[in-house]
Design a protein around this motif. Structure first.
Motif, PDB file in Angstrom:
ATOM      1  N   LYS A 125       0.829  -1.213   0.000  1.00 60.11           N
ATOM      2  CA  LYS A 125       0.000   0.000   0.000  1.00 60.11           C
ATOM      3  C   LYS A 125       0.858   1.256   0.000  1.00 60.11           C
ATOM      4  O   LYS A 125       0.504   2.262  -0.615  1.00 60.11           O
ATOM      5  N   LYS A 126       1.988   1.226   0.719  1.00 63.46           N
ATOM      6  CA  LYS A 126       2.892   2.372   0.750  1.00 63.46           C
ATOM      7  C   LYS A 126       3.440   2.687  -0.642  1.00 63.46           C
ATOM      8  O   LYS A 126       3.837   3.811  -0.919  1.00 63.46           O
ATOM      9  N   LEU A 127       3.463   1.678  -1.497  1.00 63.86           N
ATOM     10  CA  LEU A 127       3.924   1.862  -2.872  1.00 63.86           C
ATOM     11  C   LEU A 127       2.798   2.329  -3.790  1.00 63.86           C
ATOM     12  O   LEU A 127       2.987   2.497  -4.984  1.00 63.86           O
ATOM     13  N   GLY A 128       1.616   2.517  -3.209  1.00 62.35           N
ATOM     14  CA  GLY A 128       0.476   2.977  -3.997  1.00 62.35           C
ATOM     15  C   GLY A 128      -0.233   1.862  -4.741  1.00 62.35           C
ATOM     16  O   GLY A 128      -1.000   2.112  -5.663  1.00 62.35           O
ATOM     17  N   LEU A 129       0.022   0.621  -4.334  1.00 57.95           N
ATOM     18  CA  LEU A 129      -0.601  -0.541  -4.962  1.00 57.95           C
ATOM     19  C   LEU A 129      -1.473  -1.249  -3.944  1.00 57.95           C
ATOM     20  O   LEU A 129      -1.377  -0.997  -2.744  1.00 57.95           O
ATOM     21  N   GLU A 130      -2.303  -2.157  -4.422  1.00 57.00           N
ATOM     22  CA  GLU A 130      -3.159  -2.902  -3.507  1.00 57.00           C
ATOM     23  C   GLU A 130      -3.367  -4.310  -4.054  1.00 57.00           C
ATOM     24  O   GLU A 130      -3.553  -4.495  -5.246  1.00 57.00           O
ATOM     25  N   ILE A 131      -3.304  -5.261  -3.147  1.00 60.70           N
ATOM     26  CA  ILE A 131      -3.635  -6.640  -3.499  1.00 60.70           C
ATOM     27  C   ILE A 131      -4.912  -6.970  -2.760  1.00 60.70           C
ATOM     28  O   ILE A 131      -4.969  -6.907  -1.529  1.00 60.70           O
ATOM     29  N   GLU A 132      -5.934  -7.280  -3.539  1.00 63.60           N
ATOM     30  CA  GLU A 132      -7.246  -7.567  -2.978  1.00 63.60           C
ATOM     31  C   GLU A 132      -7.430  -9.059  -2.775  1.00 63.60           C
ATOM     32  O   GLU A 132      -6.752  -9.876  -3.391  1.00 63.60           O
TER      33      GLU A 132
ATOM     34  N   GLU B  22       5.152  -3.607 -11.388  1.00 62.16           N
ATOM     35  CA  GLU B  22       5.126  -2.344 -10.635  1.00 62.16           C
ATOM     36  C   GLU B  22       6.073  -2.411  -9.436  1.00 62.16           C
ATOM     37  O   GLU B  22       6.781  -1.435  -9.150  1.00 62.16           O
ATOM     38  N   ILE B  23       6.102  -3.529  -8.733  1.00 65.14           N
ATOM     39  CA  ILE B  23       7.027  -3.696  -7.600  1.00 65.14           C
ATOM     40  C   ILE B  23       8.466  -3.657  -8.111  1.00 65.14           C
ATOM     41  O   ILE B  23       9.331  -3.014  -7.512  1.00 65.14           O
ATOM     42  N   LEU B  24       8.724  -4.338  -9.224  1.00 60.79           N
ATOM     43  CA  LEU B  24      10.070  -4.344  -9.801  1.00 60.79           C
ATOM     44  C   LEU B  24      10.523  -2.945 -10.204  1.00 60.79           C
ATOM     45  O   LEU B  24      11.704  -2.613 -10.069  1.00 60.79           O
ATOM     46  N   LYS B  25       9.605  -2.121 -10.685  1.00 61.51           N
ATOM     47  CA  LYS B  25       9.956  -0.752 -11.050  1.00 61.51           C
ATOM     48  C   LYS B  25      10.503  -0.002  -9.845  1.00 61.51           C
ATOM     49  O   LYS B  25      11.509   0.702  -9.939  1.00 61.51           O
ATOM     50  N   TYR B  26       9.837  -0.139  -8.718  1.00 56.28           N
ATOM     51  CA  TYR B  26      10.328   0.515  -7.500  1.00 56.28           C
ATOM     52  C   TYR B  26      11.679  -0.050  -7.087  1.00 56.28           C
ATOM     53  O   TYR B  26      12.587   0.687  -6.714  1.00 56.28           O
ATOM     54  N   TYR B  27      11.809  -1.357  -7.151  1.00 53.55           N
ATOM     55  CA  TYR B  27      13.049  -2.008  -6.751  1.00 53.55           C
ATOM     56  C   TYR B  27      14.221  -1.556  -7.626  1.00 53.55           C
ATOM     57  O   TYR B  27      15.320  -1.327  -7.124  1.00 53.55           O
TER      58      TYR B  27
ATOM     59  N   ASN C 220      15.587   5.991  -6.772  1.00 54.41           N
ATOM     60  CA  ASN C 220      15.052   7.344  -6.557  1.00 54.41           C
ATOM     61  C   ASN C 220      13.551   7.303  -6.293  1.00 54.41           C
ATOM     62  O   ASN C 220      13.038   8.044  -5.453  1.00 54.41           O
ATOM     63  N   GLU C 221      12.834   6.457  -7.020  1.00 55.60           N
ATOM     64  CA  GLU C 221      11.386   6.322  -6.808  1.00 55.60           C
ATOM     65  C   GLU C 221      11.106   5.647  -5.473  1.00 55.60           C
ATOM     66  O   GLU C 221      10.198   6.027  -4.750  1.00 55.60           O
ATOM     67  N   LEU C 222      11.885   4.629  -5.148  1.00 55.33           N
ATOM     68  CA  LEU C 222      11.701   3.922  -3.877  1.00 55.33           C
ATOM     69  C   LEU C 222      11.958   4.854  -2.699  1.00 55.33           C
ATOM     70  O   LEU C 222      11.251   4.800  -1.699  1.00 55.33           O
ATOM     71  N   ASN C 223      12.929   5.739  -2.843  1.00 54.32           N
ATOM     72  CA  ASN C 223      13.252   6.697  -1.776  1.00 54.32           C
ATOM     73  C   ASN C 223      12.109   7.666  -1.497  1.00 54.32           C
ATOM     74  O   ASN C 223      12.044   8.246  -0.419  1.00 54.32           O
TER      75      ASN C 223
ATOM     76  N   CYS D  67      11.157  -4.389  -0.144  1.00 57.85           N
ATOM     77  CA  CYS D  67      10.776  -4.633  -1.534  1.00 57.85           C
ATOM     78  C   CYS D  67      11.236  -6.035  -1.961  1.00 57.85           C
ATOM     79  O   CYS D  67      10.510  -6.756  -2.649  1.00 57.85           O
ATOM     80  N   GLU D  68      12.426  -6.428  -1.532  1.00 57.90           N
ATOM     81  CA  GLU D  68      12.937  -7.761  -1.846  1.00 57.90           C
ATOM     82  C   GLU D  68      12.043  -8.850  -1.253  1.00 57.90           C
ATOM     83  O   GLU D  68      11.802  -9.876  -1.894  1.00 57.90           O
TER      84      GLU D  68
END
Length: 92
Positions: A33-40, A55-60, A64-67, A76-77
């Motif tokens: 959720k902190k990454l702006g995503l949701e798993i229902e 989307e998770i891989l993009k942050y990983y 700069n985006e993860l920060n 994230c790992e």
């Protein structure tokens, strides 16, 4: 396109059979959720599953985006490890 490819693409994007919610702990769902995503708590298609994982891989892969979030690379790992377990369990 060939009929075989058409059938594959249709099944890839519409066949919702992946029950992924239960693979994640409450803490992991909060991280997501902190990454702006949701798993229902629902069934996902492989296409939807892949989109979430990407989307998770993009942050990983973009520190700069993860920060900009309150999520560490280690957290994230852990999420990506869970996605790998899902892939293994469903033979994706």
């Amino acid at each position: 396109m060939s009929e075989r490819l058409d059938n594959f693409l249709k099944e890839y994007s519409t066949n919702e059979f992946l029950d992924i919610y239960h693979f994640f702990s409450k803490e992991q769902l909060e991280i997501i959720k902190k990454l702006g995503l949701e798993i229902e708590n629902k069934q996902y298609s492989v296409s939807d599953y892949d989109a979430l994982r990407i989307e998770i891989l993009k942050y990983y892969n973009e520190p700069n985006e993860l920060n900009k979030t309150d999520v560490t690379k280690e957290e994230c790992e852990l999420i990506l490890d869970t996605f790998q377990k899902i892939s293994d369990d469903y033979n994706l």
